[in-house]
Design a protein around this motif. Sequence first.
Motif, PDB file in Angstrom:
ATOM      1  N   GLY A  32       0.812  -1.204   0.000  1.00 17.62           N
ATOM      2  CA  GLY A  32       0.000   0.000   0.000  1.00 17.62           C
ATOM      3  C   GLY A  32       0.842   1.250   0.000  1.00 17.62           C
ATOM      4  N   SER A  33       0.497   2.222  -0.869  1.00 18.04           N
ATOM      5  CA  SER A  33       1.311   3.435  -1.010  1.00 18.04           C
ATOM      6  C   SER A  33       0.587   4.692  -0.562  1.00 18.04           C
ATOM      7  N   GLY A  34      -0.391   4.545   0.344  1.00 24.13           N
ATOM      8  CA  GLY A  34      -1.014   5.698   0.961  1.00 24.13           C
ATOM      9  C   GLY A  34      -0.174   6.209   2.116  1.00 24.13           C
ATOM     10  N   HIS A  41       0.478  13.327   0.034  1.00 28.73           N
ATOM     11  CA  HIS A  41       0.925  12.230  -0.826  1.00 28.73           C
ATOM     12  C   HIS A  41       2.148  12.644  -1.643  1.00 28.73           C
ATOM     13  N   ARG A  42       2.118  13.849  -2.195  1.00 25.88           N
ATOM     14  CA  ARG A  42       3.265  14.346  -2.973  1.00 25.88           C
ATOM     15  C   ARG A  42       4.539  14.379  -2.130  1.00 25.88           C
ATOM     16  N   ALA A  90      -0.389  -0.871  -5.770  1.00 26.31           N
ATOM     17  CA  ALA A  90      -1.345  -1.166  -6.839  1.00 26.31           C
ATOM     18  C   ALA A  90      -2.154   0.067  -7.196  1.00 26.31           C
ATOM     19  N   GLY A  91      -1.759   1.221  -6.696  1.00 24.68           N
ATOM     20  CA  GLY A  91      -2.513   2.461  -6.908  1.00 24.68           C
ATOM     21  C   GLY A  91      -2.303   3.364  -5.717  1.00 24.68           C
ATOM     22  N   ASP A  92      -2.783   4.586  -5.800  1.00 29.31           N
ATOM     23  CA  ASP A  92      -2.512   5.575  -4.769  1.00 29.31           C
ATOM     24  C   ASP A  92      -3.423   5.477  -3.557  1.00 29.31           C
TER      25      ASP A  92
END
Length: 505
Positions: A11-13, A130-131, A34-36
């Motif tokens: 997870g990339s949150g 997130h950035r 797999a997505g943001d």
Amino acid sequence: MTRVADVVVIGSGVAGVSTALGLAATRQVILLSAGDGSTPWAQGGISAAYGEDDPLDHWHDTEVAGAGFCDPRNVRALVEEGPQRLAELIAHGARFDRDDTGSLLRTLEGGHSRPRIVHAGGDATGAEVHRALLDALRRSSVRTVTGRAAGLLQSETGSVVGVLVDTGTELSQIEARAVVLATGGIGNAYLASTNPATVRGDGIALALRAGASLVDMEFVQFHPTALHTGETSGQLPLVTEAVRGEGAVLRDVHGRRIMAGRHPRADLAPRDVVARAIEATMRRDGSDHVWLDATEVAPDVLRKRFPTVLASCARIGVDLLSEQIPVAPAEHFLCGGVRTDRNGATDVPGLYAVGEVAATGVHGANRLASNSLLEGLVFGRRVATALTLDLPAKDLGRTRELTLGDDRQPERIRTTLSRYAGIRRDGAGLNAAAEELDSMGTGPLATVARAVVVAATARQDSRGCHWRSDHPHAAERWDEHIVVRLDQEGRPTTRQLPTAGLLPR
């Protein structure tokens, strides 16, 4: 192909990246993305009590919103460690809105007793967080792999020892001494949600199949004000409650105030209270939306504070500055999840969880506004600290693959869960949902839907964001948590757990 790491974070949150960054200096880490996830879509901000604002007041507001069902130790960690994590995020380069003196601007949201919500880009806090985190991630030693977690690797002794990855073109394995689930909530298990389509409860299904326990799955929060675009499914634009914090009010289709007299904080009552009031109003009037009236708020305030909301409204032909906007509740946040201790450990060796997928008890029966990004920052660091100090021993035994599989009837599952386990629930509807879901296979959406339904069926009272019309009041005998596990045949079963025993020992 097989990769090897000390820790795999799925997870990339905000929770996943915070965990990975906290481990980067001491462990070999792979971040599987797999997505943001939901982080970039968060509008309101991050709640933080510092300066003249006592963290204990933040603790109290969190407890009240959580209907007295929060874990007090973890809430204390949340509010006391939060300002430190916020400062670290700023050190990573996050740019928050400030006044002319350089101090952080803070605003008010529902359930808070004072302004303590810091924000970025007006209403683009999640995107800025997130950035900044992704920029820090690129500067770190963390390796990133793009793909979906298609399953977990489990040893003969029951320890989780890796992840099965689906890149879209091949299946591969990542072996690890610890796996951290940071997969977010279950939004796409419902027809309409503020979450993106990638947020569908995969982490919940993975944990269950590995033998982990879930807790508080009945507490699904619906945001009161998603933009009513005319679409009945998919991701709906969020209208942050900070708009109400600046003075906007909710009105029914006849122009009457909805929240006046319903709660001491009126339009800034906790989310569960506002969502239920809107649902009852819509049902009474036979309407599919209500109105959010911000026409009394200064246009300059709306332009500066809510550019994202302004743009969303403009896309459906509505001018927030001069017109009332149509809103309706939509699934927003899972307050329960995989049962963890305060350092993210589940009751399965080698498996950890953090963020919305985890149930630390900080949200209780209903999450306080803008505590979600805060939770990801605080508990991401706590998981990283625990795994920096001590990793599970390497298991050299044979392994098996616990695969997620696919759902054959995803829209039917979403329809069933939305119809029977939304804001309003009752025993007859929940029983009908269970019967329908029995015929829908064992894919991840079906597994998640069954877990919600079985927990909501077991809890025969109402509190927080779980409301049953056949048991409309809180009952003392239900002052316990509902734990969900799979039996030997893969069916969800429940048991009650005293509130003092929420965390695994």
